[in-house]
Design a protein around this motif. Sequence first.
Motif, mmCIF file in Angstrom:
data_model
loop_
_atom_site.group_PDB
_atom_site.id
_atom_site.type_symbol
_atom_site.label_atom_id
_atom_site.label_comp_id
_atom_site.label_asym_id
_atom_site.label_seq_id
_atom_site.Cartn_x
_atom_site.Cartn_y
_atom_site.Cartn_z
ATOM 1 N N ARG A 137 11.164 -27.941 11.838
ATOM 2 C CA ARG A 137 12.594 -28.195 12.072
ATOM 3 C C ARG A 137 13.452 -27.185 11.304
ATOM 4 N N ASN A 138 14.559 -26.794 11.930
ATOM 5 C CA ASN A 138 15.589 -25.964 11.287
ATOM 6 C C ASN A 138 15.078 -24.618 10.779
ATOM 7 N N VAL A 139 14.112 -24.055 11.448
ATOM 8 C CA VAL A 139 13.622 -22.726 11.072
ATOM 9 C C VAL A 139 14.568 -21.684 11.654
ATOM 10 N N TRP A 140 14.896 -20.680 10.848
ATOM 11 C CA TRP A 140 15.741 -19.571 11.290
ATOM 12 C C TRP A 140 14.890 -18.307 11.266
ATOM 13 N N VAL A 141 14.773 -17.657 12.427
ATOM 14 C CA VAL A 141 14.014 -16.417 12.542
ATOM 15 C C VAL A 141 14.999 -15.298 12.840
ATOM 16 N N GLY A 142 15.067 -14.308 11.953
ATOM 17 C CA GLY A 142 15.996 -13.195 12.107
ATOM 18 C C GLY A 142 15.608 -12.234 13.209
ATOM 19 N N ALA A 143 16.555 -11.383 13.581
ATOM 20 C CA ALA A 143 16.384 -10.436 14.685
ATOM 21 C C ALA A 143 15.161 -9.556 14.495
ATOM 22 N N ASN A 144 14.470 -9.323 15.604
ATOM 23 C CA ASN A 144 13.344 -8.389 15.696
ATOM 24 C C ASN A 144 12.160 -8.749 14.815
ATOM 25 N N ALA A 145 12.066 -10.015 14.407
ATOM 26 C CA ALA A 145 10.866 -10.461 13.701
ATOM 27 C C ALA A 145 9.741 -10.667 14.711
ATOM 28 N N THR A 146 8.512 -10.600 14.221
ATOM 29 C CA THR A 146 7.334 -10.871 15.037
ATOM 30 C C THR A 146 6.519 -11.955 14.350
ATOM 31 N N ILE A 147 6.193 -13.000 15.102
ATOM 32 C CA ILE A 147 5.365 -14.093 14.608
ATOM 33 C C ILE A 147 4.031 -13.987 15.336
ATOM 34 N N LEU A 148 2.944 -13.866 14.577
ATOM 35 C CA LEU A 148 1.630 -13.669 15.183
ATOM 36 C C LEU A 148 0.872 -14.981 15.356
ATOM 37 N N GLN A 149 -0.186 -14.897 16.121
ATOM 38 C CA GLN A 149 -0.980 -16.063 16.518
ATOM 39 C C GLN A 149 -1.452 -16.889 15.327
ATOM 40 N N GLY A 150 -1.472 -18.199 15.535
ATOM 41 C CA GLY A 150 -2.009 -19.106 14.544
ATOM 42 C C GLY A 150 -1.086 -19.426 13.390
ATOM 43 N N VAL A 151 0.147 -18.948 13.421
ATOM 44 C CA VAL A 151 1.074 -19.133 12.298
ATOM 45 C C VAL A 151 1.855 -20.439 12.466
ATOM 46 N N THR A 152 1.951 -21.186 11.371
ATOM 47 C CA THR A 152 2.825 -22.349 11.291
ATOM 48 C C THR A 152 3.910 -22.061 10.258
ATOM 49 N N ILE A 153 5.158 -22.328 10.634
ATOM 50 C CA ILE A 153 6.295 -22.099 9.741
ATOM 51 C C ILE A 153 6.915 -23.457 9.430
ATOM 52 N N GLY A 154 7.009 -23.781 8.147
ATOM 53 C CA GLY A 154 7.474 -25.091 7.714
ATOM 54 C C GLY A 154 8.963 -25.305 7.913
ATOM 55 N N ASP A 155 9.357 -26.564 7.829
ATOM 56 C CA ASP A 155 10.754 -26.966 7.993
ATOM 57 C C ASP A 155 11.685 -26.156 7.086
ATOM 58 N N ASN A 156 12.825 -25.794 7.621
ATOM 59 C CA ASN A 156 13.923 -25.139 6.893
ATOM 60 C C ASN A 156 13.606 -23.729 6.398
ATOM 61 N N ALA A 157 12.475 -23.173 6.792
ATOM 62 C CA ALA A 157 12.123 -21.822 6.352
ATOM 63 C C ALA A 157 12.980 -20.788 7.079
#
Length: 195
Positions: A137-157
Amino acid sequence: MTLEEFLKHTAARKPLCGPEIGEFMNRMSDEARRITCQLNGSYHTPDEIRELLAQLTGQPIPATVRLFPPIYADFGKNIHLGEDVFINDCCHFQDHGGITLGDGCQIGHGVVFATLNHGLAPQDRKTTYPAPIVLGRNVWVGANATILQGVTIGDNAVVAAGAVVTKDVAANTVVGGVPARLIHVIETDDETQSK
């Protein structure tokens, strides 16, 4: 192969290879490109955008989801969007392995979600290996970022612009760089009240 069989196959993180899987992936990719070309080709109201996203994903899209086209997806049927999600323009969803964006996520311009990786050995290079990407929940991903396979990003990150995220990100943290590393821990209201 049916969609249900394919989704079970990828959920088990089994390799994607062979003529049956290849034919299915090609067919689904054609459908995803048809829908995204329609979505990206002219102006649509927010309701029309959500309707086209529902066609792309094969599931209802919450009325609170906002998307600024263009968007690119090479499968579509393994994208899951929570309430109040915002996706800015030019994002890429390679969603065979599954992409989940939790409630309140904000996705910047040109973000890439890549749920497939190729075998490293030359003889295995044409085989792809799926693994899901999950944003809390509430994750903010900035412009032109790349998230690769198998990644979990926690709340508010927060993922800084241009970061390449190769490993899980803890809740309430800021990561950035290539590869992404911890930059800052976010103090939450709960922590402030307990001090």
